[in-house]
Design an enzyme around this catalytic site. Sequence first.
Site, PDB file in Angstrom:
ATOM      1  N   ARG A  76     128.304  61.367  78.397  1.00  0.00           N
ATOM      2  CA  ARG A  76     128.413  59.945  78.697  1.00  0.00           C
ATOM      3  C   ARG A  76     127.635  59.164  77.655  1.00  0.00           C
ATOM      4  O   ARG A  76     126.424  59.333  77.518  1.00  0.00           O
ATOM      5  CB  ARG A  76     127.870  59.652  80.106  1.00  0.00           C
ATOM      6  CG  ARG A  76     127.842  58.167  80.409  1.00  0.00           C
ATOM      7  CD  ARG A  76     127.369  57.827  81.821  1.00  0.00           C
ATOM      8  NE  ARG A  76     127.299  56.374  81.926  1.00  0.00           N
ATOM      9  CZ  ARG A  76     126.233  55.684  82.325  1.00  0.00           C
ATOM     10  NH1 ARG A  76     125.138  56.299  82.723  1.00  0.00           N
ATOM     11  NH2 ARG A  76     126.260  54.368  82.333  1.00  0.00           N
ATOM     12  N   HIS A 114     126.476  48.780  78.306  1.00  0.00           N
ATOM     13  CA  HIS A 114     125.165  49.279  78.732  1.00  0.00           C
ATOM     14  C   HIS A 114     124.096  48.330  78.165  1.00  0.00           C
ATOM     15  O   HIS A 114     123.313  48.705  77.302  1.00  0.00           O
ATOM     16  CB  HIS A 114     124.959  50.721  78.270  1.00  0.00           C
ATOM     17  CG  HIS A 114     123.889  51.467  79.025  1.00  0.00           C
ATOM     18  ND1 HIS A 114     124.116  52.639  79.715  1.00  0.00           N
ATOM     19  CD2 HIS A 114     122.567  51.213  79.198  1.00  0.00           C
ATOM     20  CE1 HIS A 114     122.995  53.077  80.264  1.00  0.00           C
ATOM     21  NE2 HIS A 114     122.037  52.234  79.958  1.00  0.00           N
ATOM     22  N   GLU A 157     124.837  49.526  85.716  1.00  0.00           N
ATOM     23  CA  GLU A 157     123.723  49.000  86.511  1.00  0.00           C
ATOM     24  C   GLU A 157     123.670  47.483  86.680  1.00  0.00           C
ATOM     25  O   GLU A 157     122.981  46.773  85.952  1.00  0.00           O
ATOM     26  CB  GLU A 157     122.388  49.488  85.935  1.00  0.00           C
ATOM     27  CG  GLU A 157     122.280  50.997  85.923  1.00  0.00           C
ATOM     28  CD  GLU A 157     120.842  51.488  85.820  1.00  0.00           C
ATOM     29  OE1 GLU A 157     119.958  50.683  85.475  1.00  0.00           O
ATOM     30  OE2 GLU A 157     120.611  52.666  86.091  1.00  0.00           O
ATOM     31  N   ASN A 204     123.925  55.921  89.424  1.00  0.00           N
ATOM     32  CA  ASN A 204     122.650  56.232  88.779  1.00  0.00           C
ATOM     33  C   ASN A 204     121.597  56.257  89.868  1.00  0.00           C
ATOM     34  O   ASN A 204     121.338  55.244  90.531  1.00  0.00           O
ATOM     35  CB  ASN A 204     122.257  55.153  87.755  1.00  0.00           C
ATOM     36  CG  ASN A 204     123.120  55.175  86.515  1.00  0.00           C
ATOM     37  OD1 ASN A 204     124.036  56.000  86.400  1.00  0.00           O
ATOM     38  ND2 ASN A 204     122.832  54.285  85.588  1.00  0.00           N
ATOM     39  N   TYR A 249     117.638  57.747  90.822  1.00  0.00           N
ATOM     40  CA  TYR A 249     116.424  58.414  90.357  1.00  0.00           C
ATOM     41  C   TYR A 249     115.375  58.601  91.453  1.00  0.00           C
ATOM     42  O   TYR A 249     114.560  59.508  91.366  1.00  0.00           O
ATOM     43  CB  TYR A 249     115.759  57.608  89.234  1.00  0.00           C
ATOM     44  CG  TYR A 249     116.506  57.592  87.913  1.00  0.00           C
ATOM     45  CD1 TYR A 249     117.536  56.684  87.675  1.00  0.00           C
ATOM     46  CD2 TYR A 249     116.161  58.472  86.900  1.00  0.00           C
ATOM     47  CE1 TYR A 249     118.202  56.645  86.448  1.00  0.00           C
ATOM     48  CE2 TYR A 249     116.820  58.443  85.668  1.00  0.00           C
ATOM     49  CZ  TYR A 249     117.841  57.533  85.449  1.00  0.00           C
ATOM     50  OH  TYR A 249     118.489  57.513  84.250  1.00  0.00           O
ATOM     51  N   GLU A 251     123.800  59.124  86.195  1.00  0.00           N
ATOM     52  CA  GLU A 251     122.438  59.314  85.676  1.00  0.00           C
ATOM     53  C   GLU A 251     121.533  59.833  86.780  1.00  0.00           C
ATOM     54  O   GLU A 251     121.659  59.446  87.940  1.00  0.00           O
ATOM     55  CB  GLU A 251     121.805  57.989  85.178  1.00  0.00           C
ATOM     56  CG  GLU A 251     122.313  57.483  83.857  1.00  0.00           C
ATOM     57  CD  GLU A 251     121.648  56.182  83.420  1.00  0.00           C
ATOM     58  OE1 GLU A 251     120.430  56.002  83.688  1.00  0.00           O
ATOM     59  OE2 GLU A 251     122.343  55.349  82.818  1.00  0.00           O
TER      60      GLU A 251
END
Length: 483
Positions: free
Chosen positions: A86, A131, A176, A316, A318, A385
Amino acid sequence: TFTTADDAVNTKAFPKDFKFGVATASYQIEGGWNEDGKGENIWDHLVHNGPFIIKHNDTGDIACDSYHKYKEDVRMLKDLGVNHYRFSISWSRLLPTGFANKVNPAGVQYYKSLIKELKANGIEPFVTLYHWDMPQPIQELGGFLNDNFVDWFGDYAELCFKHFGDEVSNWLTFNEPISTCQQGYGNAVKAPLIHSPGIGEYICGKNMMLAHARAWHIYNDKFRSKQKGSVGFVVDSLWYEPSSNKTEDVHAAEMKRQFVWGLYINPLINGDHSTMVKEQIARRSKQQGFKRSRLPEFTEKEQKYLKGTLDVIGLNHYSTVLVSAQEKPDPSAMGFFVDCEANEWKSDDWEKSGSDWLRVVPWGIRKLLKWIKDNFNNHKIIITENGYSDREPKLLKDDRRIHYIKSYLSNIRDAMEKDGVNVIGYTLWSLMDNFEWTSGYTEKLGIHHVDFNSSNRTRTKKSSAEFYKKVIATRCLAEKCTA
Ligand code: GBH
């Protein structure tokens, strides 16, 4: 000290067609910021003109120098054995002014070469169109706040489909929304540093939704039948865990989720913001004396246009936070982080990383995946991600990163096996250490170290790269896997 809890690891092999990959983004790795006709984008502009908010005044002028070293990047990818890579296209490398009337041939050539190199090595490209590196001339017209953005992004997307779509079947429009709109146009901690909490940030979101839909429709009408690919959107979401089982805390956690998913995914799947988030912002806006909700409403026509434009959810993820209801919400406060009337914090019990916002909470991803499944009718998901940061200048034996990847992957496998979540792949952030936005080069998330003091930008494997390579080869997290 922490134990890796190998006994708890899911030993089931990942399905044969499950995709393992790694991710990067143009501004974070390419460098070549003004080479061969590339135009200026908002990160170029910020790092050169200030305000100088980047750690050590670092810039992405050279970054990992991937503009020149993409073949080396592909060799690393090949060695890892990834199924996909990606990366993102730099809009201003392709269109120096941002507008589609003037294409930069060197920009087209760069991405063609990269894609060709990937395909020659059996690696599937996953291409993000945006991005965070908005062309500066478009920013000067307001960027996401200008309604014409929808046209401009559509033109850019169409060009990408046209030039690269025969070789690329996996497209992701925006990376995002929260980092882009809330941090870029709300609390002003990312470029373009616009401070407009509760107003600008929601306009940004509206135009982002419509621009995504525009790209999807262009693809659908003109390219899909021939190119047979998919167009997704990447949402950044923590898991929001209620801090107690009190009704108001459970409600507050759900409200936080709706401020992500109800704001940004619901429009693309169901055609509108979720009722919960609409009512919340409308009520507060009214109390504050606004004539209409600060969250712009979609017209009926727009709702029809938006609905069903998400081929795959890019996630994404985390980390996790705890959430409680605010006892006395400030009625006059405006903004994404206050309109929800919830407080969030991190438990002291959770392992830290090199980033304040990133605690290691592997069970959070399983709960989040299950929640997405239940709320969006088992929609297809790809993890775009997930990864771990440290602040060591050169930590090659990165055991904590291995632990992180292993325990998150184990929970993803659990979500698939035990909760039936439709996860089609996993993308680790990142292939290599890179320009970590306002943290400059101080926060490292790569599985390869990059020497930013050498003009060669020498890449060195970390233990996590060896670990991930083994996972990909065996398609499993344990020594002995079960079918
Ligand atoms: C990703 O951001 C980016 O896509 C990538 O470019 C970056 O390098 C990578 O992560 C590592 O940081 O506003 O409360 O949601 C994801 C991480 C998402 C972390 C937004 C900070 C703000 C907290 N960021 N988040 S909140």
